[in-house]
Scaffold this active site. Structure first.
Site, PDB file in Angstrom:
ATOM      1  N   TYR A  52       6.784  27.125  23.198  1.00 23.25           N
ATOM      2  CA  TYR A  52       7.884  27.733  22.445  1.00 23.25           C
ATOM      3  C   TYR A  52       7.320  28.532  21.289  1.00 23.25           C
ATOM      4  O   TYR A  52       6.414  28.063  20.593  1.00 23.25           O
ATOM      5  CB  TYR A  52       8.823  26.652  21.893  1.00 23.25           C
ATOM      6  CG  TYR A  52      10.171  26.709  22.557  1.00 23.25           C
ATOM      7  CD1 TYR A  52      11.028  27.772  22.291  1.00 23.25           C
ATOM      8  CD2 TYR A  52      10.568  25.743  23.465  1.00 23.25           C
ATOM      9  CE1 TYR A  52      12.262  27.853  22.922  1.00 23.25           C
ATOM     10  CE2 TYR A  52      11.797  25.821  24.100  1.00 23.25           C
ATOM     11  CZ  TYR A  52      12.633  26.881  23.821  1.00 23.25           C
ATOM     12  OH  TYR A  52      13.840  26.968  24.443  1.00 23.25           O
ATOM     13  N   GLU A  54       9.464  30.697  18.925  1.00 21.71           N
ATOM     14  CA  GLU A  54      10.537  31.438  18.231  1.00 21.71           C
ATOM     15  C   GLU A  54       9.986  32.134  16.994  1.00 21.71           C
ATOM     16  O   GLU A  54       9.225  31.539  16.233  1.00 21.71           O
ATOM     17  CB  GLU A  54      11.659  30.480  17.815  1.00 21.71           C
ATOM     18  CG  GLU A  54      12.572  30.133  18.953  1.00 21.71           C
ATOM     19  CD  GLU A  54      13.836  29.406  18.493  1.00 21.71           C
ATOM     20  OE1 GLU A  54      14.021  29.230  17.285  1.00 21.71           O
ATOM     21  OE2 GLU A  54      14.614  29.024  19.375  1.00 21.71           O
ATOM     22  N   ASP A 198      16.806  54.793  27.637  1.00 24.48           N
ATOM     23  CA  ASP A 198      16.477  53.691  28.550  1.00 24.48           C
ATOM     24  C   ASP A 198      15.587  54.237  29.667  1.00 24.48           C
ATOM     25  O   ASP A 198      16.064  54.947  30.556  1.00 24.48           O
ATOM     26  CB  ASP A 198      17.781  53.109  29.111  1.00 24.48           C
ATOM     27  CG  ASP A 198      17.529  51.979  30.096  1.00 24.48           C
ATOM     28  OD1 ASP A 198      16.361  51.756  30.482  1.00 24.48           O
ATOM     29  OD2 ASP A 198      18.502  51.310  30.487  1.00 24.48           O
ATOM     30  N   THR A 224      12.425  48.165  31.010  1.00 23.15           N
ATOM     31  CA  THR A 224      11.972  46.950  31.680  1.00 23.15           C
ATOM     32  C   THR A 224      10.477  47.117  31.917  1.00 23.15           C
ATOM     33  O   THR A 224       9.906  48.185  31.673  1.00 23.15           O
ATOM     34  CB  THR A 224      12.686  46.734  33.027  1.00 23.15           C
ATOM     35  OG1 THR A 224      12.527  47.908  33.818  1.00 23.15           O
ATOM     36  CG2 THR A 224      14.152  46.427  32.837  1.00 23.15           C
ATOM     37  N   LYS A 227       9.201  47.784  36.930  1.00 23.25           N
ATOM     38  CA  LYS A 227       9.518  48.801  37.952  1.00 23.25           C
ATOM     39  C   LYS A 227       8.270  49.662  38.141  1.00 23.25           C
ATOM     40  O   LYS A 227       7.262  49.164  38.613  1.00 23.25           O
ATOM     41  CB  LYS A 227      10.759  49.578  37.536  1.00 23.25           C
ATOM     42  CG  LYS A 227      11.982  48.650  37.412  1.00 23.25           C
ATOM     43  CD  LYS A 227      13.249  49.386  37.049  1.00 23.25           C
ATOM     44  CE  LYS A 227      14.444  48.461  37.072  1.00 23.25           C
ATOM     45  NZ  LYS A 227      14.900  48.040  35.749  1.00 23.25           N
ATOM     46  N   ARG A 233       8.714  40.587  35.452  1.00 25.91           N
ATOM     47  CA  ARG A 233      10.103  40.878  35.098  1.00 25.91           C
ATOM     48  C   ARG A 233      10.313  40.645  33.612  1.00 25.91           C
ATOM     49  O   ARG A 233      10.165  39.531  33.133  1.00 25.91           O
ATOM     50  CB  ARG A 233      11.057  39.945  35.871  1.00 25.91           C
ATOM     51  CG  ARG A 233      10.977  40.061  37.371  1.00 25.91           C
ATOM     52  CD  ARG A 233      11.465  41.403  37.839  1.00 25.91           C
ATOM     53  NE  ARG A 233      12.888  41.542  37.658  1.00 25.91           N
ATOM     54  CZ  ARG A 233      13.781  41.396  38.629  1.00 25.91           C
ATOM     55  NH1 ARG A 233      13.404  41.105  39.828  1.00 25.91           N
ATOM     56  NH2 ARG A 233      15.058  41.559  38.377  1.00 25.91           N
TER      57      ARG A 233
HETATM   58  N1  DSN Z   1      19.975  47.539  38.616  1.00 24.47           N
HETATM   59  C1  DSN Z   1      18.552  47.673  38.482  1.00 24.47           C
HETATM   60  C2  DSN Z   1      18.046  48.688  39.430  1.00 24.47           C
HETATM   61  O1  DSN Z   1      17.783  48.313  40.542  1.00 24.47           O
HETATM   62  O2  DSN Z   1      17.942  49.860  39.115  1.00 24.47           O
HETATM   63  C3  DSN Z   1      18.235  48.001  37.114  1.00 24.47           C
HETATM   64  O3  DSN Z   1      18.685  46.981  36.293  1.00 24.47           O
END
Ligand code: DSN
Length: 424
Positions: A52, A54, A198, A224, A227, A233
């Protein structure tokens, strides 16, 4: 020797094995998915899951942070370096939380946000009506020009002037073209809005210099990490120095408790991998593969939204084929080609049974596919589409897909040379 998991929980062990087999024996075209390296996988499953932490380095609410502080600092420094940002927060559990934290850092509840409509390619958290972002904030959506399939910056400016949002959001989850973040920044300035960008989908392309970065033009950049960036993730926020404290407070204690230290550790590893010439070559190949796939699909008579792609993804408009997106996605899945059905700009069909199919090339590029294989995938998709009700043909395509996959083993153990040219 049997692994601990195999011995203790054979049921889950077997299911993980089946998922491994699925991932290796299928062509994965969901543009938000990838395969991580062995190093990232190891960090994700490390003992950091036990801790942990925090707070932030040097300011924690639990003791025992001798190592976690160092790891988080490394992750922050690597993020700042690859994205050329003043400040990085590497704690968001996901892109959704990162987006909400970005809004919470800058504006008050019920203020207006303006982002791309979900059914035109925006994300749920850009203010779509079923997302809490549209309940906590007043939300206005801009749309894609349905004639061109592209962003219409003049219309976005007009809408912004009409509604005076406090935040203008750039970025998308299903937009195949380059986004002009500089214009978004200008529009935001003109209407006195903050600009939140984003880049969840294109973060890897941005790091590699293949897509222009929004960092110079946005107050906060959200992403994120899993990708095109090819990490675990997770989520991340980058911002100007002036917003650093607000961003940190919005993430913790605003929205989250303890960060997931194992994920954060793996993000640090992925950022080191992204800071290599090999990653730049990888990102370039993602786009080359997408273009090769798109061109071949066009030759086969598929309509693509905007007529093609500049990035890692494309959207097939299936209306001329008379096949709903879901039906084709399910047939392709039976042929071991994994996609997702998607709305297309101006779709009159409902989001749960839309007229489009979304395809992307990050995962196939990681496993070594190049342009010939991307073209071969177009041929597979064409065959399944033309034989949508012939199960024997779909099965035949599935066998050919498996053969192709066997020639490009899943790089579950791929190793990216480190920044000194050595091996990790
Ligand atoms: N919904 C996801 C995607 O596959 O693009 C992104 O959060």
């Amino acid at each position: 020797m049997r692994t601990a998991l195999e011995q203790y929980d054979p049921q889950i062990y077997e299911l993980i094995r089946q998922e491994e087999a699925r991932q290796s024996g299928s062509i994965r075209l969901i543009p938000s998915e990838n395969y991580v390296s062995r190093a990232v996988m190891m960090a994700t499953s490390s003992c950091l899951t036990n801790k942990y932490a925090e707070g932030y380095p040097g300011k924690r609410y639990y003791e025992g942070q001798q190592v976690t502080d160092l790891i988080e600092k490394v992750a922050q420094d690597r993020a700042k370096k690859v994205f050329k940002a003043d400040h990085a927060n590497v704690q968001p559990y996901s892109g959704s939380v990162a987006n909400l934290a970005a809004y919470a850092a800058l504006i008050q509840p019920h203020d207006t946000i303006m982002g791309m409509s979900l059914v035109h390619g925006g994300h749920l958290t850009h203010g779509w009506k079923v997302s809490l972002t549209s309940k906590f904030f007043n939300s206005v959506s801009y749309e894609i020009n349905t004639e061109t399939g592209r962003l219409d910056y003049d219309k976005i400016r007009d809408l912004a002037k009409k509604h005076h949002p406090k935040i203008l959001i750039s970025g998308a989850t299903a937009y195949p073209r380059t986004i002009d973040f500089e214009i978004f920044g200008q529009i935001a300035k003109e209407v006195g809005a903050y600009h939140v960008s984003d880049i969840a989908h294109i973060a890897g392309l941005v790091v590699a210099g293949i897509h222009k970065s929004p960092v110079p033009y946005a107050d906060i950049v959200s992403t994120t990490t899993h990708k095109t960036l090819r990490g675990p993730r997770g989520g991340m926020l980058l911002c100007r120095a002036e917003h650093a404290d607000k961003v940190d407070r919005a993430v913790f204690p605003g929205l989250q408790g303890g960060p997931h230290m194992h994920t954060l550790t793996a993000i640090a590893v992925a950022l080191a991998e992204a800071d290599t010439p090999e990653f730049v070559a990888y990102a370039k190949q993602i786009v080359k593969n997408a273009k090769a796939l798109a061109e071949k699909l066009l030759e086969y008579g598929f309509n693509l939204v905007s007529g093609g792609t500049d990035n890692h993804l494309m959207l097939i408009d299936l209306r001329n084929k008379g096949i709903p997106g879901k039906k084709l996605a399910k047939a392709l899945d039976r042929a071991r080609i994994v996609t997702n059905y998607n709305t297309i700009p101006g779709d009159t069909a409902p989001p749960f049974n839309p007229s489009g199919l979304r395809l992307g090339t990050p995962a196939i590029t990681t496993r070594g596919f190049k342009e010939p294989e991307a073209q071969q995938i177009a041929a597979f998709i064409h065959r399944v589409t033309e034989n949508i009700d012939k199960e024997s043909v779909i099965e035949e395509v599935g066998k050919e897909v498996l053969l192709l996959c066997s020639q490009f083993p899943v790089p579950e153990h791929f190793i990216i040379p480190n920044r000194n040219g050595g091996r990790q």
